[in-house]
Design a protein around this motif. Structure first.
Motif, short mmCIF file in Angstrom:
data_model
loop_
_atom_site.label_atom_id
_atom_site.label_comp_id
_atom_site.label_asym_id
_atom_site.label_seq_id
_atom_site.Cartn_x
_atom_site.Cartn_y
_atom_site.Cartn_z
N VAL A 29 0.82 -1.21 0.00
CA VAL A 29 0.00 0.00 0.00
C VAL A 29 0.85 1.26 0.00
CG1 VAL A 29 -1.93 -1.14 1.19
CG2 VAL A 29 -0.25 0.14 2.50
N VAL A 30 0.23 2.34 -0.46
CA VAL A 30 0.83 3.68 -0.46
C VAL A 30 -0.23 4.62 0.09
CG1 VAL A 30 1.76 5.55 -1.89
CG2 VAL A 30 2.26 3.17 -2.48
N ALA A 31 0.18 5.59 0.90
CA ALA A 31 -0.75 6.58 1.45
C ALA A 31 -0.22 7.97 1.15
CB ALA A 31 -0.90 6.38 2.95
N PHE A 32 -1.12 8.82 0.69
CA PHE A 32 -0.73 10.19 0.34
C PHE A 32 -1.86 11.15 0.65
CE2 PHE A 32 -2.24 7.89 -3.35
CZ PHE A 32 -3.20 8.71 -3.91
N VAL A 43 -6.11 11.72 4.06
CA VAL A 43 -5.10 10.88 3.43
C VAL A 43 -5.79 9.76 2.69
CG1 VAL A 43 -3.13 9.34 3.88
CG2 VAL A 43 -3.39 11.45 5.21
N LEU A 44 -5.32 9.47 1.49
CA LEU A 44 -5.82 8.33 0.72
C LEU A 44 -4.87 7.17 0.92
CD1 LEU A 44 -6.77 10.13 -2.61
CD2 LEU A 44 -8.21 9.67 -0.62
N VAL A 45 -5.42 6.01 1.23
CA VAL A 45 -4.64 4.79 1.38
C VAL A 45 -5.04 3.86 0.25
CG1 VAL A 45 -3.95 2.92 2.93
CG2 VAL A 45 -4.70 5.12 3.90
N VAL A 69 -6.88 -0.92 6.25
CA VAL A 69 -7.43 -0.44 7.53
C VAL A 69 -6.33 -0.35 8.58
CG1 VAL A 69 -9.03 -0.99 9.40
CG2 VAL A 69 -9.75 -1.24 7.02
N ARG A 70 -5.45 -1.34 8.62
CA ARG A 70 -4.32 -1.31 9.57
C ARG A 70 -3.42 -0.10 9.31
NH1 ARG A 70 -3.90 -6.53 9.15
NH2 ARG A 70 -2.41 -6.47 7.45
N GLU A 71 -3.08 0.14 8.04
CA GLU A 71 -2.23 1.28 7.68
C GLU A 71 -2.92 2.60 8.03
OE1 GLU A 71 0.97 1.48 6.54
OE2 GLU A 71 1.05 -0.69 6.89
N ALA A 72 -4.22 2.68 7.79
CA ALA A 72 -4.97 3.90 8.14
C ALA A 72 -4.87 4.16 9.64
CB ALA A 72 -6.42 3.78 7.70
N GLY A 73 -4.95 3.12 10.45
CA GLY A 73 -4.81 3.27 11.90
C GLY A 73 -3.44 3.78 12.29
N HIS A 104 -9.44 2.95 -2.99
CA HIS A 104 -8.79 3.87 -2.06
C HIS A 104 -9.68 4.12 -0.86
CE1 HIS A 104 -11.01 6.38 -4.96
NE2 HIS A 104 -11.05 7.33 -4.04
N GLY A 105 -9.05 4.14 0.29
CA GLY A 105 -9.74 4.50 1.52
C GLY A 105 -9.39 5.93 1.86
N HIS A 106 -10.40 6.72 2.18
CA HIS A 106 -10.20 8.10 2.63
C HIS A 106 -10.09 8.09 4.15
CE1 HIS A 106 -11.55 10.23 -1.13
NE2 HIS A 106 -12.15 9.06 -1.32
#
Length: 118
Positions: A29-32, A43-45, A69-73, A104-106
């Motif tokens: 994953v990448v988040a920006f 942030v978009l994951v 979801v883990r990365e978003a946390g 993408h997760g916001h």
């Protein structure tokens, strides 16, 4: 599912062809930061591999949604919003507001969120 699509904005971000304010990168994953933020933290994951939406990723049963979801946390903790609360949104389909058809997760936080959304 294809690994990437040359016509996909988010695939191009993953490939480094389009600049983005990256806040976290992992193997899958990448988040920006969103270019049109709707909250102080927006942030978009996204997965590195191309899935058109959350339903497609869920059907693949790869554990990718769990990882997002883990990365978003982790990002929420790093951004200082984990304790006060945050929202994680997956829009699936144009009627739900999806405009880029790459999963993408916001991650939204840093202000109060109203209910219902939309």
């Amino acid at each position: 599912m294809s690994v990437s699509r040359p016509d996909c904005l988010f695939c191009r971000i993953v490939a480094g062809e389009v600049p983005a304010d990256v806040v976290r990168e992992g193997e899958r994953v990448v988040a920006f930061r969103d270019v049109n933020p709707q909250a102080p933290t927006h942030v978009l994951v996204i997965p590195r591999d191309h899935y058109p939406d959350a339903a497609a990723a869920g059907a693949a049963r790869s554990g990718l949604l769990d990882e997002i979801v883990r990365e978003a946390g982790e990002i929420a903790r790093a951004e200082g919003i984990a304790e006060t609360g945050y929202r994680l949104v997956f829009n699936t389909g144009s009627a739900a507001g999806q405009t880029v058809f790459h999963l993408h997760g916001h991650l939204l936080g840093g202000r109060g969120m109203e209910w219902p959304p939309g």
